[in-house]
Design an enzyme around this catalytic site. Sequence first.
Site, short mmCIF file in Angstrom:
data_model
loop_
_atom_site.label_atom_id
_atom_site.label_comp_id
_atom_site.label_asym_id
_atom_site.label_seq_id
_atom_site.Cartn_x
_atom_site.Cartn_y
_atom_site.Cartn_z
N VAL A 85 1.70 4.69 0.06
CA VAL A 85 2.38 5.09 -1.17
C VAL A 85 3.54 4.15 -1.49
O VAL A 85 4.12 3.53 -0.59
CB VAL A 85 2.90 6.56 -1.07
CG1 VAL A 85 1.73 7.53 -1.00
CG2 VAL A 85 3.83 6.74 0.11
N ASN A 125 2.98 10.21 7.52
CA ASN A 125 3.57 8.90 7.80
C ASN A 125 4.23 8.41 6.50
O ASN A 125 3.58 8.30 5.47
CB ASN A 125 2.47 7.94 8.24
CG ASN A 125 3.01 6.57 8.65
OD1 ASN A 125 3.88 6.01 7.99
ND2 ASN A 125 2.50 6.03 9.73
N ILE A 127 5.06 5.63 5.28
CA ILE A 127 4.50 4.47 4.57
C ILE A 127 2.99 4.60 4.36
O ILE A 127 2.38 3.68 3.82
CB ILE A 127 4.83 3.13 5.25
CG1 ILE A 127 4.37 3.10 6.69
CG2 ILE A 127 6.31 2.83 5.16
CD1 ILE A 127 4.56 1.73 7.32
N GLU A 128 2.39 5.72 4.72
CA GLU A 128 0.97 5.90 4.43
C GLU A 128 0.82 6.90 3.28
O GLU A 128 0.87 6.54 2.12
CB GLU A 128 0.20 6.29 5.69
CG GLU A 128 0.27 5.17 6.74
CD GLU A 128 -0.60 5.40 7.96
OE1 GLU A 128 -1.72 5.92 7.85
OE2 GLU A 128 -0.13 5.06 9.08
N MET A 129 0.74 8.20 3.57
CA MET A 129 0.57 9.16 2.48
C MET A 129 1.89 9.85 2.10
O MET A 129 1.98 10.50 1.05
CB MET A 129 -0.53 10.17 2.85
CG MET A 129 -1.89 9.45 3.00
SD MET A 129 -3.21 10.45 3.72
CE MET A 129 -3.77 11.35 2.27
#
Lengths: 347, 347
Positions: A85, A125, A127-129
């Site tokens: 994201v 996370n 920096i992921e979702m």
Amino acid sequence: MKFIFLIIISLTFIGCLNKNNSASVGKMHHKPKAPENNKITTEKIELGKMLFFDPRLSIDGTISCNSCHNVMNGGSDNRAVSVGVLGQKGGRGAPTVFNAAFLSTQFWDGRAKDLEEQAKGPLTNPIEMGMPDHNTVMARVSSVPGYISAFKKVFPNDPNPVNIDNLAKAIATYERTLITTNSPFDQFMAGNKSALTELQKKGWDNFKTVGCNSCHGGNHFAGPDLPLGQGFFQKFPAFPNDAIETKYNFQSDTGLMSQTKNETDKNMWRVPTLRNIADTAPYFHNGKVNNLSEAVKIMAKLQLNVDLTSEQQESLVAFLQSLSGSIPQQTMPTLPPTKNTSIVKVN
Amino acid sequence: MKFIFLIIISLTFIGCLNKNNSASVGKMHHKPKAPENNKITTEKIELGKMLFFDPRLSIDGTISCNSCHNVMNGGSDNRAVSVGVLGQKGGRGAPTVFNAAFLSTQFWDGRAKDLEEQAKGPLTNPIEMGMPDHNTVMARVSSVPGYISAFKKVFPNDPNPVNIDNLAKAIATYERTLITTNSPFDQFMAGNKSALTELQKKGWDNFKTVGCNSCHGGNHFAGPDLPLGQGFFQKFPAFPNDAIETKYNFQSDTGLMSQTKNETDKNMWRVPTLRNIADTAPYFHNGKVNNLSEAVKIMAKLQLNVDLTSEQQESLVAFLQSLSGSIPQQTMPTLPPTKNTSIVKVN
């Protein structure tokens, strides 16, 4: 001193495994086992598929599991490191989701013992979702009427079925269907001697004589079938090389040690599967190597202290191409809508 | 003065269309017409589907057509404005791709006359897919052996088939299959009087008596079927309202004028389809309104100068829900790989 000791352990381990692995290499069992408490059902697969493809599970509605583990594109994203994201980049490349169900540990550093545990990680996370916590994830899922009814149907004995454990179970169940089959190599092992080219057969011989199968043995060329959560790790690089390190910066990420904080786990990594490896470039945990041929050369040098001849290198690449299996044909899910409103709410 | 003139034009236009539109409302033809030079074939649909789903067509390998026009999620992304490469936000919400094939112009501001022209736009938009130019797009497509063979097969009479026009033709052809059918309203119009609830029937009456069908007439509740490229535009807001403008900031985007630079086109917009509107929140070109009920109220006020009663508002929302049709069941494409290497090459 410690370092030399680790290499010795590593090489001893390689030696031990060599014989065991050769025997079982390439015998693909097509259906992965599911845990006792998460039986595979058709409805659970369908729910898991919807969740796997739903970008609304990310904070800004842009990232689904499939964004990085794209099942239409080799189960990964062809990027060095993935993008989550808000355009944020992760620190490692996305491992393919194909055949992940057969592995005895998940993530590059093996920090999840199984697919159920793995599925929960990227959701929160940052920096992921990017969801703040699992409660927020489930609040969003609970605001979709179609999900509420699907969870009730899939987990009929659970009084409060819309929960994070069931979400992870459904996604893991879907992932257990993501199996590639019938690769040229599988056909060859099943008796069709013309399924491999002469170069590929030479590569298969080299794979064993050079010693690649020391670590990349087993049915999935990812080491032996160990109990879930145990995982098969190796030090990378086993034979550090300054020139290669300068170019690719492999050692700055400490791998398993980043989880355990144990110095003995420094630069230890789960041995990745080689199935479909030709379709999942770029290579290594940091995705710094874009070419399979270069990756093969580097591996021989760093793990076996072998300088491959160009003939060996070429044949090994050809052999690795024979490990690409058939991708399962799938129908697209239709995500359950939220009528009249968006649950993403981002301006 | 100019402003009042525009309103008068706008209202006159509404008056003219009123009768024509009522007659044809809701008669859904299921197969959109294709241009003479782009006949629909099964193989072209399949190629178009692969391209539509291929994130490698974006500069960093993260964004495909489907990222914003998600056919698993109502043909859009449920976001106010979409997110392109490098986490960049666009200025307008992504219109649904479902039934776009029936519209006489594409994009919110109608800057593309048909799907073929539309498909080329986002590829080189710096905040969408971010490719520097179409040659770079086609160089990347040409590096995928499976695409070369597919283009040759689909365009057998073209000596150099792997080109941007054919890419756009294939994507447009796939999009002509993205048709929703058999909505409750369609069933109702076909004679099944119980397909709508009483509230929905009341909403359908209100839709006509309040005057929504003045603009949202035609088979797709998007105005009359005009020749391709002509488009059906309306001024929004027709009756500007300070309080609403302060809250939602609709007028800062000049719409059609941003393309034509003509003052007479200021705040003119393509009339969007209302099919599947309940599934494509949030609403309006800037996505500032997250709720269909609020959107209905605003539209009546800004376009018809009507203050809806809460009963009218409720029934209109119920009616609009009846316009959600069945999403076509699709198989997932398998994207053709580039063996041994990634064409994205992003570190």
